[in-house]
Design a protein around this motif. Structure first.
Motif, PDB file in Angstrom:
ATOM      1  N   TYR A 186       0.819  -1.210   0.000  1.00 35.07           N
ATOM      2  CA  TYR A 186       0.000   0.000   0.000  1.00 35.07           C
ATOM      3  C   TYR A 186       0.855   1.263   0.000  1.00 35.07           C
ATOM      4  N   ILE A 187       0.269   2.342  -0.534  1.00 35.75           N
ATOM      5  CA  ILE A 187       0.886   3.663  -0.539  1.00 35.75           C
ATOM      6  C   ILE A 187      -0.001   4.605   0.262  1.00 35.75           C
ATOM      7  N   ASP A 188       0.601   5.358   1.167  1.00 33.69           N
ATOM      8  CA  ASP A 188      -0.139   6.331   1.967  1.00 33.69           C
ATOM      9  C   ASP A 188      -0.665   7.437   1.047  1.00 33.69           C
ATOM     10  N   GLN A 189      -1.971   7.558   0.961  1.00 37.44           N
ATOM     11  CA  GLN A 189      -2.571   8.506   0.024  1.00 37.44           C
ATOM     12  C   GLN A 189      -2.756   9.903   0.611  1.00 37.44           C
ATOM     13  N   SER A 190      -2.321  10.114   1.863  1.00 39.71           N
ATOM     14  CA  SER A 190      -2.399  11.472   2.400  1.00 39.71           C
ATOM     15  C   SER A 190      -1.376  12.388   1.741  1.00 39.71           C
ATOM     16  N   TYR A 191      -0.297  11.785   1.210  1.00 43.53           N
ATOM     17  CA  TYR A 191       0.671  12.540   0.408  1.00 43.53           C
ATOM     18  C   TYR A 191       1.179  11.635  -0.702  1.00 43.53           C
ATOM     19  N   ASN A 192       0.656  11.848  -1.879  1.00 45.91           N
ATOM     20  CA  ASN A 192       1.108  11.134  -3.072  1.00 45.91           C
ATOM     21  C   ASN A 192       0.979  12.096  -4.249  1.00 45.91           C
ATOM     22  N   PRO A 193       2.040  12.858  -4.560  1.00 45.19           N
ATOM     23  CA  PRO A 193       1.959  13.864  -5.618  1.00 45.19           C
ATOM     24  C   PRO A 193       1.419  13.267  -6.916  1.00 45.19           C
ATOM     25  N   ASN A 194       0.565  14.037  -7.601  1.00 45.44           N
ATOM     26  CA  ASN A 194      -0.037  13.547  -8.838  1.00 45.44           C
ATOM     27  C   ASN A 194      -0.335  14.706  -9.777  1.00 45.44           C
ATOM     28  N   GLY A 195      -0.318  14.392 -11.047  1.00 45.72           N
ATOM     29  CA  GLY A 195      -0.566  15.410 -12.053  1.00 45.72           C
ATOM     30  C   GLY A 195      -1.653  14.988 -13.016  1.00 45.72           C
ATOM     31  N   SER A 196      -2.533  15.920 -13.342  1.00 48.34           N
ATOM     32  CA  SER A 196      -3.579  15.693 -14.345  1.00 48.34           C
ATOM     33  C   SER A 196      -3.190  16.449 -15.612  1.00 48.34           C
ATOM     34  N   TYR A 197      -3.210  15.740 -16.737  1.00 49.26           N
ATOM     35  CA  TYR A 197      -2.762  16.293 -18.013  1.00 49.26           C
ATOM     36  C   TYR A 197      -3.901  16.244 -19.036  1.00 49.26           C
ATOM     37  N   ASN A 198      -4.042  17.321 -19.801  1.00 46.85           N
ATOM     38  CA  ASN A 198      -4.972  17.344 -20.936  1.00 46.85           C
ATOM     39  C   ASN A 198      -4.260  17.836 -22.187  1.00 46.85           C
ATOM     40  N   HIS A 199      -4.639  17.250 -23.323  1.00 47.19           N
ATOM     41  CA  HIS A 199      -4.031  17.638 -24.597  1.00 47.19           C
ATOM     42  C   HIS A 199      -5.002  17.276 -25.718  1.00 47.19           C
ATOM     43  N   THR A 200      -4.952  18.008 -26.813  1.00 45.68           N
ATOM     44  CA  THR A 200      -5.769  17.679 -27.982  1.00 45.68           C
ATOM     45  C   THR A 200      -4.869  17.474 -29.194  1.00 45.68           C
ATOM     46  N   PRO A 221     -12.622  10.953 -36.186  1.00 46.57           N
ATOM     47  CA  PRO A 221     -12.028  11.833 -37.201  1.00 46.57           C
ATOM     48  C   PRO A 221     -11.930  13.266 -36.677  1.00 46.57           C
ATOM     49  N   GLY A 222     -10.838  13.936 -37.030  1.00 47.98           N
ATOM     50  CA  GLY A 222     -10.651  15.314 -36.592  1.00 47.98           C
ATOM     51  C   GLY A 222      -9.988  15.416 -35.242  1.00 47.98           C
ATOM     52  N   LYS A 223     -10.496  16.326 -34.395  1.00 44.35           N
ATOM     53  CA  LYS A 223      -9.853  16.640 -33.122  1.00 44.35           C
ATOM     54  C   LYS A 223     -10.224  15.620 -32.055  1.00 44.35           C
ATOM     55  N   ASN A 224      -9.230  15.244 -31.250  1.00 43.47           N
ATOM     56  CA  ASN A 224      -9.411  14.288 -30.163  1.00 43.47           C
ATOM     57  C   ASN A 224      -8.750  14.820 -28.900  1.00 43.47           C
ATOM     58  N   LYS A 225      -9.227  14.320 -27.764  1.00 39.27           N
ATOM     59  CA  LYS A 225      -8.681  14.727 -26.472  1.00 39.27           C
ATOM     60  C   LYS A 225      -8.028  13.536 -25.797  1.00 39.27           C
ATOM     61  N   ILE A 226      -6.809  13.731 -25.304  1.00 39.45           N
ATOM     62  CA  ILE A 226      -6.110  12.709 -24.518  1.00 39.45           C
ATOM     63  C   ILE A 226      -5.828  13.280 -23.138  1.00 39.45           C
ATOM     64  N   SER A 227      -6.071  12.468 -22.118  1.00 39.07           N
ATOM     65  CA  SER A 227      -5.885  12.900 -20.732  1.00 39.07           C
ATOM     66  C   SER A 227      -5.114  11.836 -19.969  1.00 39.07           C
ATOM     67  N   LEU A 228      -4.235  12.278 -19.081  1.00 35.88           N
ATOM     68  CA  LEU A 228      -3.493  11.365 -18.217  1.00 35.88           C
ATOM     69  C   LEU A 228      -3.623  11.817 -16.774  1.00 35.88           C
ATOM     70  N   TRP A 229      -3.782  10.834 -15.889  1.00 36.61           N
ATOM     71  CA  TRP A 229      -3.648  11.082 -14.463  1.00 36.61           C
ATOM     72  C   TRP A 229      -2.452  10.283 -13.992  1.00 36.61           C
ATOM     73  N   VAL A 230      -1.387  10.990 -13.568  1.00 38.72           N
ATOM     74  CA  VAL A 230      -0.106  10.372 -13.226  1.00 38.72           C
ATOM     75  C   VAL A 230       0.123  10.468 -11.728  1.00 38.72           C
ATOM     76  N   LEU A 231       0.460   9.336 -11.112  1.00 34.21           N
ATOM     77  CA  LEU A 231       0.764   9.267  -9.681  1.00 34.21           C
ATOM     78  C   LEU A 231       2.251   9.021  -9.491  1.00 34.21           C
ATOM     79  N   LYS A 232       2.860   9.736  -8.557  1.00 36.72           N
ATOM     80  CA  LYS A 232       4.298   9.571  -8.337  1.00 36.72           C
ATOM     81  C   LYS A 232       4.617   8.238  -7.677  1.00 36.72           C
ATOM     82  N   TRP A 233       3.748   7.769  -6.767  1.00 37.70           N
ATOM     83  CA  TRP A 233       3.994   6.514  -6.067  1.00 37.70           C
ATOM     84  C   TRP A 233       2.863   5.523  -6.330  1.00 37.70           C
ATOM     85  N   CYS A 234       3.223   4.255  -6.418  1.00 37.54           N
ATOM     86  CA  CYS A 234       2.244   3.185  -6.570  1.00 37.54           C
ATOM     87  C   CYS A 234       2.835   1.922  -5.952  1.00 37.54           C
TER      88      CYS A 234
END
Length: 242
Positions: A94-108, A160-173
């Motif tokens: 297990y990873i303590d989730q009270s502090y687990n840096p994470n980033g949300s990314y959006n791109h088209t 077809p055409g424009k698309n959206k890609i999203s990532l949710w990245v966690l530093k610890w797992c």
């Protein structure tokens, strides 16, 4: 989740001449997704923006970050350097989730118009340390392994055409317990992201072994090729040739 089986790393080209030239930047079967992405940082998973991957989500107030990069080098969080100690409370798996840096990314991105009838794969060269990836609001998959390539078949998720890609990245797992080495711990999308177009019938994987004959005069090349057929002309099959 939905991650393609691991394979050898290689470029794909649409003509033998392009393959021999070896210029991956001139390859029209590969679309780089590197560049500026919208970015939101949180110290704990509960701080992430819920629903950020959905089409129409308002991320206009988000900052921008270069991909690939580590978010610590852009001023988010801090780099950890340890050798014998884990940089988080030890309670495997297990990873303590009270502090687990994470980033949300959006791109088209715009899907090339001449990629009809292709199998489309999102390829991640390396993400630290775990991530969920979404395409047009739908989950494409999840992966760990910080320094290894991850691929996902997104043929049915793009439009077809424009698309959206999203990532949710966690530093610890949970995989971070297996990646404890003497190095700086950094989070983020660390290596290139590409969208790759493949034919329905393709070389999915190969291995090559070079040796010499018994007289040590002539070279012998053993090539093991795995061919995958995703066409609807016959049922899917995988064949190995030596």
């Amino acid at each position: 989740i939905n991650r393609e089986p691991m394979r050898s790393w290689f470029h794909v080209y649409d003509t033998p001449d392009k393959a021999l030239a070896g210029n991956s930047c001139a390859n029209n079967l590969s679309l780089t997704l590197n560049g500026e992405w919208k970015f939101f940082f949180a110290d704990a998973p509960k701080g992430r923006p819920v629903g950020f991957e959905k089409p129409g989500f308002d991320d206009s107030s988000w900052k921008k970050i270069m991909v690939p990069s580590n978010w610590e080098l852009a001023g988010y969080g801090y780099a950890n350097y340890t050798n014998s100690r884990y940089p988080f409370p030890v309670n495997p798996p297990y990873i303590d989730q009270s502090y687990n840096p994470n980033g949300s990314y959006n791109h088209t991105f715009d899907l090339p118009a001449d990629w009809n009838n292709k199998e489309l794969y999102l390829q991640f060269g390396g993400v630290s340390s775990a991530f969920y990836v979404y395409v047009n609001g739908k989950l494409a998959g999840y992966a760990e392994d910080t320094k290894l390539m991850s691929e996902f078949n997104v043929t049915k998720l793009v439009t077809p055409g424009k698309n959206k890609i999203s990532l949710w990245v966690l530093k610890w797992c949970d995989g971070s317990y297996l990646e404890d080495q003497d190095f700086f711990r950094l989070g983020g999308i660390e290596r290139d992201i590409k969208l790759i177009a493949r034919n329905k019938v393709m070389i999915r994987d190969f291995s090559a072994k070079a040796s010499l004959d018994a007289n040590y005069r002539s070279g012998v090349l053993n090539l093991d090729v795995e061919v995958s057929n995703l066409s609807n002309k016959r049922s899917e099959n995988v064949v190995s040739y030596i």
